[in-house]
Design a protein around this motif. Structure first.
Motif, PDB file in Angstrom:
ATOM      1  N   PRO A 161      28.069  97.856  33.232  1.00  0.00           N
ATOM      2  CA  PRO A 161      28.674  97.966  34.560  1.00  0.00           C
ATOM      3  C   PRO A 161      27.828  98.885  35.441  1.00  0.00           C
ATOM      4  CG  PRO A 161      30.319  98.285  32.835  1.00  0.00           C
ATOM      5  CD  PRO A 161      28.975  98.320  32.163  1.00  0.00           C
ATOM      6  N   GLU A 214      32.303  88.588  29.941  1.00  0.00           N
ATOM      7  CA  GLU A 214      33.712  88.894  30.185  1.00  0.00           C
ATOM      8  C   GLU A 214      34.050  90.300  29.696  1.00  0.00           C
ATOM      9  OE1 GLU A 214      36.215  85.940  28.470  1.00  0.00           O
ATOM     10  OE2 GLU A 214      35.337  84.275  29.618  1.00  0.00           O
ATOM     11  N   GLN A 217      32.835  92.764  32.214  1.00  0.00           N
ATOM     12  CA  GLN A 217      33.676  92.722  33.409  1.00  0.00           C
ATOM     13  C   GLN A 217      35.019  93.406  33.167  1.00  0.00           C
ATOM     14  OE1 GLN A 217      34.260  88.765  34.966  1.00  0.00           O
ATOM     15  NE2 GLN A 217      34.758  89.527  36.998  1.00  0.00           N
ATOM     16  N   ASN A 218      35.552  93.246  31.948  1.00  0.00           N
ATOM     17  CA  ASN A 218      36.871  93.808  31.630  1.00  0.00           C
ATOM     18  C   ASN A 218      36.804  95.235  31.102  1.00  0.00           C
ATOM     19  OD1 ASN A 218      38.009  91.340  32.332  1.00  0.00           O
ATOM     20  ND2 ASN A 218      37.960  90.567  30.228  1.00  0.00           N
ATOM     21  N   GLY A 219      35.606  95.763  30.937  1.00  0.00           N
ATOM     22  CA  GLY A 219      35.467  97.118  30.428  1.00  0.00           C
ATOM     23  C   GLY A 219      35.694  97.249  28.940  1.00  0.00           C
ATOM     24  N   LEU A 238      28.279  86.780  36.161  1.00  0.00           N
ATOM     25  CA  LEU A 238      28.819  88.130  36.091  1.00  0.00           C
ATOM     26  C   LEU A 238      28.415  88.940  37.314  1.00  0.00           C
ATOM     27  CD1 LEU A 238      30.247  90.408  34.497  1.00  0.00           C
ATOM     28  CD2 LEU A 238      28.050  90.848  33.364  1.00  0.00           C
ATOM     29  N   ASN A 241      30.309  88.283  40.414  1.00  0.00           N
ATOM     30  CA  ASN A 241      31.721  88.656  40.410  1.00  0.00           C
ATOM     31  C   ASN A 241      31.977  90.131  40.123  1.00  0.00           C
ATOM     32  OD1 ASN A 241      33.204  85.973  40.693  1.00  0.00           O
ATOM     33  ND2 ASN A 241      31.800  85.510  39.018  1.00  0.00           N
ATOM     34  N   SER A 242      30.950  90.845  39.689  1.00  0.00           N
ATOM     35  CA  SER A 242      31.090  92.263  39.346  1.00  0.00           C
ATOM     36  C   SER A 242      29.810  92.993  39.727  1.00  0.00           C
ATOM     37  CB  SER A 242      31.331  92.438  37.840  1.00  0.00           C
ATOM     38  OG  SER A 242      32.452  91.716  37.410  1.00  0.00           O
ATOM     39  N   ASN A 243      29.899  94.297  39.804  1.00  0.00           N
ATOM     40  CA  ASN A 243      28.718  95.110  40.025  1.00  0.00           C
ATOM     41  C   ASN A 243      28.141  95.504  38.663  1.00  0.00           C
ATOM     42  OD1 ASN A 243      28.967  95.119  42.877  1.00  0.00           O
ATOM     43  ND2 ASN A 243      30.519  96.742  42.733  1.00  0.00           N
ATOM     44  N   ILE A 244      26.901  95.121  38.425  1.00  0.00           N
ATOM     45  CA  ILE A 244      26.284  95.385  37.122  1.00  0.00           C
ATOM     46  C   ILE A 244      24.957  96.108  37.298  1.00  0.00           C
ATOM     47  CG2 ILE A 244      27.370  93.359  36.087  1.00  0.00           C
ATOM     48  CD1 ILE A 244      24.524  92.046  36.163  1.00  0.00           C
TER      49      ILE A 244
END
Length: 372
Positions: A161, A214, A217-219, A238, A241-244
């Motif tokens: 993340p 996933e 994204q879900n931690g 990913l 849809n998320s900050n990576i």
């Protein structure tokens, strides 16, 4: 915890990364490969067949060939379907492309004849043929695997993340890490890299690329290893849809990794490859290749090889890397006579197989964000 352990410029060092389970050679394994294509996943396509003697197509009237790819979240599967279109348009053969766990599973499938052609990592091919390097292959060599061509770098991605405290691979101590599918090339690469940089304290989880994304994204995990030719589809999704963050393998850590395995070479993920990552990322890579088995006729292999390399302009995945001139670079096993015949006829003959010239750096060639 369980711890087992260019193209032309990329790897003239014949390579290897291995994996821990002969899925398809031992029991039908779930183990994804990393090899880029190797995003794990063992689901099969609707065109699944038993394969076996598809290589007799040239002499027995059966012109259907079985081609084992990788999971649908990586590059092997869509690239294999582009090869399918080219082969079917330019030969009398049809390809049945199957989604698999990739490299290790594919090595087993070539060995037992359930695949006629397959994509796998060059390191996995070497270990499988020579019966060394990884516990699963030791005493279980698969000597009938033959090389067809090398294709493109398989880049090591370490994904976290964006708000993670993990800034370098050395920061992975104590982390929960998805190292890839059990028995996959990704898992072996990840373990080798962690060991090389002195990381012994970590909790290992194992899934394919899509599930790893996933988890990020879900931690549920702190980091995930993904091995694949950029851009890897699961990471693209990913990042959209998320900050990576893609953690660098650079400096002393990169040198330690290359010293741990001559099959690792310098690589770089260009800026903008993934959404939100605006700077190039230094890392390492292995190499993707096409393989077959010695049971395939020279005519079949030459026809398939010629079709692909005479029509690379029809590819839009890794097109800048895939060409006849560099298709023997990094070849870690003996070429099939049919592939050798094509390259000889194209003026690209020369020695091949089991040669290593040391770690070399992949050129900073960019293929763009082709669909993966």
């Amino acid at each position: 915890m369980d711890k087992d352990i260019n193209r032309r410029e990329f790897i003239a060092a014949a390579g290897l990364t291995g994996v821990v389970g002969l899925a398809g050679c031992a029991s039908g394994g779930d183990g994804g490969d990393g090899g880029d294509g190797g995003d794990g996943g063992s689901e099969m396509t609707d065109t699944e067949t038993s394969g076996g003697d598809g290589g007799d197509g040239g002499s027995g009237g059966n012109n259907q060939l079985t081609w084992h790819a990788g999971g649908t979240g990586g590059t092997y599967y869509p690239l294999s379907n582009q090869f399918k279109s080219i082969v079917e348009a330019n030969t009398d053969y049809t390809l049945q492309v199957q989604s698999t766990g990739a490299s290790v599973e594919n090595a087993g499938s070539l060995g037992n004849g359930s695949a006629d052609f397959a994509l796998l990592q060059n390191d996995v091919a070497y270990f499988a043929v020579n019966g060394e390097g990884i516990e699963a292959f030791q005493g279980n060599a698969i000597p009938n695997i033959k090389g067809v061509a090398t294709l493109y770098p398989e880049t090591i991605h370490v994904v976290t993340p964006a708000n993670s405290d993990i800034q370098s691979v050395e920061d992975l101590s104590g982390a929960v890490i998805n190292t890839g599918d059990l028995g996959s090339g990704t898992q072996v690469d990840a373990r080798q890299i962690l060991q090389a940089v002195g990381i012994e304290d970590y909790t290992e989880q194992n899934t394919d690329f899509s599930q790893a994304a996933e988890q990020i994204q879900n931690g549920d995990v702190d980091a995930a290893f993904v091995v694949g030719g950029w851009p890897v589809g699961a990471i693209e999704d990913l990042a959209n849809n998320s900050n990576i963050r893609i953690v660098e393998i650079s400096g002393d850590a990169r040198q330690q990794v290359k010293e741990a395995g001559s099959y690792f070479a310098d690589d770089e993920i260009p800026a903008g490859t993934y959404s939100g990552i605006d700077e190039p990322t230094q890392t390492v890579a292995v190499q993707a290749m096409i393989a077959t088995n010695e049971e395939q006729s020279e005519e079949v292999v030459q026809s398939v090889t010629e079709a692909i390399f005479e029509n690379t302009d029809e590819l839009n995945i890794k097109q800048d890397f895939i060409n006849a001139e560099s298709a023997q670079d990094g070849m870690s096993i003996e070429l099939h006579p049919g592939a050798q015949a094509y390259f000889d006829s194209a003026g690209m003959g020369g020695s091949s197989g089991n040669e290593s010239t040391g770690n070399e750096t992949m050129g900073n060639e960019t293929t763009g964000n082709e669909s993966s």
